[in-house]
Design a protein around this motif. Sequence first.
Motif, PDB file in Angstrom:
ATOM      1  N   PHE A   1      27.430   9.665  12.215  1.00 29.88           N
ATOM      2  CA  PHE A   1      26.287   9.416  12.678  1.00 29.88           C
ATOM      3  C   PHE A   1      25.389  10.578  13.057  1.00 29.88           C
ATOM      4  N   THR A   2      24.049  10.358  13.013  1.00 32.24           N
ATOM      5  CA  THR A   2      23.162  11.299  13.179  1.00 32.24           C
ATOM      6  C   THR A   2      22.182  10.941  14.158  1.00 32.24           C
ATOM      7  N   SER A   3      21.496  11.914  14.758  1.00 28.50           N
ATOM      8  CA  SER A   3      20.245  11.392  15.825  1.00 28.50           C
ATOM      9  C   SER A   3      19.182  11.650  15.210  1.00 28.50           C
ATOM     10  N   ALA A   4      19.083  11.970  13.816  1.00 31.58           N
ATOM     11  CA  ALA A   4      17.704  12.445  13.139  1.00 31.58           C
ATOM     12  C   ALA A   4      17.431  11.027  12.055  1.00 31.58           C
ATOM     13  N   LEU A   5      16.234  10.540  12.391  1.00 23.70           N
ATOM     14  CA  LEU A   5      15.826   9.289  11.725  1.00 23.70           C
ATOM     15  C   LEU A   5      15.885   9.715  10.145  1.00 23.70           C
ATOM     16  N   LYS A   6      15.195  10.899  10.119  1.00 27.51           N
ATOM     17  CA  LYS A   6      14.852  11.360   8.746  1.00 27.51           C
ATOM     18  C   LYS A   6      15.986  11.390   7.843  1.00 27.51           C
ATOM     19  N   GLU A   7      17.291  11.697   8.450  1.00 29.11           N
ATOM     20  CA  GLU A   7      18.551  11.910   7.589  1.00 29.11           C
ATOM     21  C   GLU A   7      19.249  10.752   7.261  1.00 29.11           C
ATOM     22  N   ASP A   8      18.866   9.562   8.418  1.00 28.21           N
ATOM     23  CA  ASP A   8      19.264   8.096   8.020  1.00 28.21           C
ATOM     24  C   ASP A   8      18.538   7.648   6.874  1.00 28.21           C
ATOM     25  N   CYS A   9      17.214   8.186   6.747  1.00 24.15           N
ATOM     26  CA  CYS A   9      16.284   7.530   5.717  1.00 24.15           C
ATOM     27  C   CYS A   9      16.925   8.387   4.520  1.00 24.15           C
ATOM     28  N   GLU A  10      17.091   9.615   4.395  1.00 24.84           N
ATOM     29  CA  GLU A  10      17.489  10.321   3.243  1.00 24.84           C
ATOM     30  C   GLU A  10      18.857   9.694   2.479  1.00 24.84           C
ATOM     31  N   ARG A  11      19.780   8.922   3.300  1.00 24.71           N
ATOM     32  CA  ARG A  11      21.190   8.536   2.865  1.00 24.71           C
ATOM     33  C   ARG A  11      20.752   7.291   1.967  1.00 24.71           C
ATOM     34  N   ARG A  12      19.430   6.579   2.149  1.00 18.13           N
ATOM     35  CA  ARG A  12      19.234   5.392   1.476  1.00 18.13           C
ATOM     36  C   ARG A  12      19.047   5.647   0.069  1.00 18.13           C
ATOM     37  N   ASP A  13      18.898   4.393  -0.836  1.00 17.29           N
ATOM     38  CA  ASP A  13      19.064   4.611  -2.228  1.00 17.29           C
ATOM     39  C   ASP A  13      17.586   4.844  -2.756  1.00 17.29           C
ATOM     40  N   PHE A  14      16.610   4.186  -2.462  1.00 18.47           N
ATOM     41  CA  PHE A  14      15.352   4.416  -3.121  1.00 18.47           C
ATOM     42  C   PHE A  14      14.184   4.659  -2.154  1.00 18.47           C
ATOM     43  N   THR A  15      13.299   5.350  -2.812  1.00 24.03           N
ATOM     44  CA  THR A  15      12.034   5.619  -1.524  1.00 24.03           C
ATOM     45  C   THR A  15      11.531   4.498  -1.031  1.00 24.03           C
ATOM     46  N   ILE A  16      11.399   3.364  -1.918  1.00 25.12           N
ATOM     47  CA  ILE A  16      10.736   2.107  -1.264  1.00 25.12           C
ATOM     48  C   ILE A  16      11.474   1.545  -0.289  1.00 25.12           C
ATOM     49  N   ASN A  17      12.831   1.884  -0.373  1.00 28.51           N
ATOM     50  CA  ASN A  17      13.870   1.236   0.574  1.00 28.51           C
ATOM     51  C   ASN A  17      13.900   2.036   1.932  1.00 28.51           C
ATOM     52  N   ALA A  18      13.273   3.038   2.052  1.00 33.06           N
ATOM     53  CA  ALA A  18      13.433   3.920   3.208  1.00 33.06           C
ATOM     54  C   ALA A  18      12.443   3.942   3.980  1.00 33.06           C
ATOM     55  N   LEU A  19      11.603   2.813   4.138  1.00 35.72           N
ATOM     56  CA  LEU A  19      10.429   2.729   4.972  1.00 35.72           C
ATOM     57  C   LEU A  19      10.836   2.147   6.399  1.00 35.72           C
ATOM     58  N   CYS A  20      10.365   2.942   7.324  1.00 33.47           N
ATOM     59  CA  CYS A  20      10.447   2.449   8.756  1.00 33.47           C
ATOM     60  C   CYS A  20       9.359   1.939   9.453  1.00 33.47           C
ATOM     61  N   TYR A  21       9.445   1.289  10.525  1.00 31.21           N
ATOM     62  CA  TYR A  21       8.392   0.749  11.275  1.00 31.21           C
ATOM     63  C   TYR A  21       8.657   0.520  12.433  1.00 31.21           C
ATOM     64  N   HIS A  22       7.708   1.008  13.434  1.00 24.11           N
ATOM     65  CA  HIS A  22       7.720   0.658  14.794  1.00 24.11           C
ATOM     66  C   HIS A  22       6.228   0.201  15.227  1.00 24.11           C
ATOM     67  N   PRO A  23       6.050  -0.872  16.212  1.00 22.90           N
ATOM     68  CA  PRO A  23       4.661  -1.181  16.595  1.00 22.90           C
ATOM     69  C   PRO A  23       3.789  -0.097  17.049  1.00 22.90           C
ATOM     70  N   ASP A  24       4.377   0.836  17.827  1.00 24.72           N
ATOM     71  CA  ASP A  24       3.919   1.963  18.327  1.00 24.72           C
ATOM     72  C   ASP A  24       3.574   2.927  17.789  1.00 24.72           C
ATOM     73  N   THR A  25       4.334   3.116  16.714  1.00 25.61           N
ATOM     74  CA  THR A  25       4.101   4.199  15.525  1.00 25.61           C
ATOM     75  C   THR A  25       3.328   4.057  14.089  1.00 25.61           C
ATOM     76  N   GLY A  26       3.665   2.736  13.948  1.00 27.46           N
ATOM     77  CA  GLY A  26       3.448   2.039  12.384  1.00 27.46           C
ATOM     78  C   GLY A  26       4.346   2.723  11.482  1.00 27.46           C
ATOM     79  N   ILE A  27       3.966   2.710  10.336  1.00 24.08           N
ATOM     80  CA  ILE A  27       4.876   3.008   9.334  1.00 24.08           C
ATOM     81  C   ILE A  27       5.381   4.343   9.216  1.00 24.08           C
ATOM     82  N   LEU A  28       6.501   4.632   9.047  1.00 20.99           N
ATOM     83  CA  LEU A  28       7.083   6.258   8.975  1.00 20.99           C
ATOM     84  C   LEU A  28       7.895   6.185   7.604  1.00 20.99           C
TER      85      LEU A  28
END
Length: 397
Positions: free
Chosen positions: A101-128
């Motif tokens: 496990f990690t506390s960094a969102l970016k690391e969680d995104c980094e382990r995902r397969d493709f760039t289009i599958n690593a997009l995140c969203y929160h209503p307060d921050t919008g798309i990351l």
Amino acid sequence: MEIPVYVNTLLRQLNAHGYEAYVVGGAVRSSLLHEEIHDYDLTTNALPEEMVQVFKDFHCIPTGLEHGTITVVIDHHPVEITTYRKDSTYKDHRHPDKVEFTSALKEDCERRDFTINALCYHPDTGILDFFHGEKDLHDKVIRCIGEPERRFEEDALRILRAIRFASRLSFRIEPHTAEVLLAKKDTLNYVSIERINEEFTGMLRGKGASVCMEDYREVIEVFIPELKQLDEEAYKEMCGRLEEENTGRADVRLAVILYALHDKEAAHHILKRLKYANIVIHTITDLLRTADDPYDSDIAFRLVLSHMKTDVDTFFAFHKANDKGISMAEKRQQYASLTNDDYCWNLKDLAINGSELMKLGYKGTAIGQKLNALLDDVIHERIRNKKDELLNAAHPD
Ligand code: ATP
Ligand code: MG
């Protein structure tokens, strides 16, 4: 991006306990593509036991707790929530050695397969978007996050996932990603046939199946080596038959592919090897068995229908794919006219049944034999499907 109230509730619940939480993956991708969203996955820095605590008043299923995933059922919607994970080392080209496990969102995104599958969203921050996934979505590109060599080496299933997403979205695979994927195709041998089946079937359903089958022939031949028998022209022709109108019909497309081999036994063998469900095997076997039967006259058409278990729409879709010259409107009209009071092609529609034959003195196997003989007479228009005519014909002399 619009998110349903229940997803917002889950995000806010985690936030209220001091944790980060985002919608991630497929839902964000589909939303940006204006596609229907079928499920929402959340990612959070809360550890599994902390999630259990946060959602103690909710209905939780510890789906994959050791991988950091729980499913929370809210308003009848199951939502998977996973703790941020980072990449670790992989064994056997498929499974990570351990879950970290990690506390960094970016690391969680980094382990995902493709760039289009690593997009995140929160209503307060919008798309990351750490890896330019939005640009790739816009440009219609499937691109590995990080070095494709390492990413495909870690998990060979990603080879087929790339092709499946390319087909489904009608995207192209970024040239370097595509080159490496082809070079590493044999590592697919480490992947279970069930997972191959899942991704391959998903690929066949996609609107870009024809292009993908053509561009990634060598990858497909890793698990269907029989296709190597087709010369370039025959293979290309087969791909041309996987046209767009059969999008969603993996079974019809698979039948078209296997029909190109002109070897029913090999086709059956392939379906078994790829562990297709019996219902799929029956449909495809049915299509291949009747593929070369003529059905221009009413009698011939009824004969084909009489030994076909597959529904007629599937039959038409398959024949239309193989012979673009067929007029479907004409065929449908002919089919509609076959269904009338005078003739039929199924025992269940025959205007006489076994107990009526028994009254005439038929016994045991003679009953079935006579029913089939009468049906054959009806199919060939020697008698009509009328009770009195059938009884007459059945009457022992
Ligand atoms: P779908 O609509 O087909 O479900 P999806 O993007 O939700 O699309 P899933 O297979 O459900 O795809 O996976 C969810 C997410 O998990 C992906 O978007 C991706 O970020 C990540 N993921 C899934 N499989 C892998 C894998 N083999 N390697 C790396 N990341 C993966
Ligand atoms: Mg999904």
